[in-house]
Design a protein around this motif. Structure first.
Motif, short mmCIF file in Angstrom:
data_model
loop_
_atom_site.label_atom_id
_atom_site.label_comp_id
_atom_site.label_asym_id
_atom_site.label_seq_id
_atom_site.Cartn_x
_atom_site.Cartn_y
_atom_site.Cartn_z
N GLU A 40 -7.72 0.25 6.77
CA GLU A 40 -8.20 1.62 6.71
C GLU A 40 -9.61 1.64 6.15
O GLU A 40 -9.94 0.92 5.23
N ASN A 46 -5.14 9.79 -11.69
CA ASN A 46 -5.18 9.46 -10.26
C ASN A 46 -5.60 10.64 -9.39
O ASN A 46 -5.49 10.57 -8.18
N ALA A 61 1.15 4.04 -3.00
CA ALA A 61 0.93 5.46 -2.75
C ALA A 61 2.11 6.29 -3.26
O ALA A 61 1.92 7.33 -3.89
N LYS A 93 -2.59 14.79 3.01
CA LYS A 93 -2.64 15.81 1.96
C LYS A 93 -1.66 15.37 0.88
O LYS A 93 -0.50 15.08 1.19
N TYR A 94 -2.10 15.33 -0.37
CA TYR A 94 -1.26 14.80 -1.43
C TYR A 94 -1.56 15.52 -2.75
O TYR A 94 -2.53 16.25 -2.87
N GLU A 99 -12.20 4.19 4.54
CA GLU A 99 -12.22 5.53 3.96
C GLU A 99 -13.34 6.38 4.53
O GLU A 99 -14.39 5.88 4.92
N ARG A 143 0.84 -1.21 0.00
CA ARG A 143 0.00 0.00 0.00
C ARG A 143 0.88 1.26 0.00
O ARG A 143 0.58 2.23 -0.71
N PHE A 164 -7.87 12.21 -7.45
CA PHE A 164 -9.14 11.98 -6.76
C PHE A 164 -9.48 13.13 -5.81
O PHE A 164 -10.46 13.10 -5.12
N GLU A 200 -7.33 16.22 -3.20
CA GLU A 200 -6.04 16.50 -2.58
C GLU A 200 -5.96 16.07 -1.13
O GLU A 200 -4.96 16.27 -0.47
N THR A 201 -7.04 15.48 -0.62
CA THR A 201 -7.07 15.06 0.78
C THR A 201 -7.68 13.68 0.87
O THR A 201 -8.72 13.40 0.28
N TYR A 202 -7.01 12.82 1.61
CA TYR A 202 -7.52 11.48 1.89
C TYR A 202 -7.74 11.38 3.39
O TYR A 202 -6.82 11.62 4.18
N ALA A 216 -9.22 8.83 6.43
CA ALA A 216 -9.61 7.46 6.73
C ALA A 216 -9.43 7.17 8.21
O ALA A 216 -8.66 7.84 8.90
#
Length: 179
Positions: A171, A143, A99, A135-136, A173, A95, A145, A147-149, A151
């Motif tokens: 995790e 890809n 990422a 934050k990504y 979501e 994982r 989706f 800017e913040t994931y 979970a």
């Protein structure tokens, strides 16, 4: 007992109250022994600071592992993350690699952490649960989706010497306000 090792605050409170009463007694009664005895609470306070710095509790060691993983995620350092994973944590490692291949991680936050320890297993184990925010930015447009994931992470760890290593994680979501 772990409360005494976890924080210096209880020793600070006890020492401060004792010091207050001894100095108040000295001011009112002018008994010099009370002034000399005020060294005892000062030593209690200093002892609390020293114990807090010298003894690392399981809770502090797990936080140390989580902070190291957070720093490695932001730095994009796969080898550093691998140091905090057991050989059984292949799913977690895959994982992380996925990422890093698809995203540039800018910031990682850990909130609302709950920890449970089991010292009766060999090696000792821990289960932690926390809300994670990543934050990504996506490396590829397909890809993107957001800017913040966000979970809810449930992580299992085991103690290896003085270090806690991740054995597995799950995790879920999205926000989980009801835990």
């Amino acid at each position: 007992m772990e409360l005494l090792f976890e924080s210096f605050v209880p020793m600070l409170i006890v020492g401060s109250v004792m010091l207050f009463f001894l100095i108040a007694f000295w001011v009112v009664a002018r008994q010099t022994w009370a002034l000399y005895a005020s060294a005892v609470p000062i030593l209690i306070i200093a002892g609390g600071f020293i114990i807090d710095e010298m003894v690392e509790t399981n809770r502090e060691a797990v936080w140390k592992t989580i902070n190291a993983i957070q720093d490695a995620l932001v730095a994009g350092d796969v080898e550093e993350i691998e140091k905090y994973l057991t050989s059984d944590a292949k799913t977690t490692f895959n994982r992380v690699k996925w990422a890093f291949d698809n995203f540039d991680i800018r910031r990682v936050g850990v909130y609302d952490m709950e920890m449970e320890f089991n010292d009766f297993t060999s090696p000792p184990t821990a289960t932690i649960s926390f809300q994670g925010v990543v934050k990504y930015s996506a490396k590829k447009a397909e890809n993107n989706f957001g800017e913040t994931y966000v979970a809810r992470f449930n992580v299992e760890l085991e103690k290896d010497g003085d270090v806690w290593l991740v054995t597995h994680h799950v995790e879920t979501e999205g926000l989980n306000p009801f835990k």
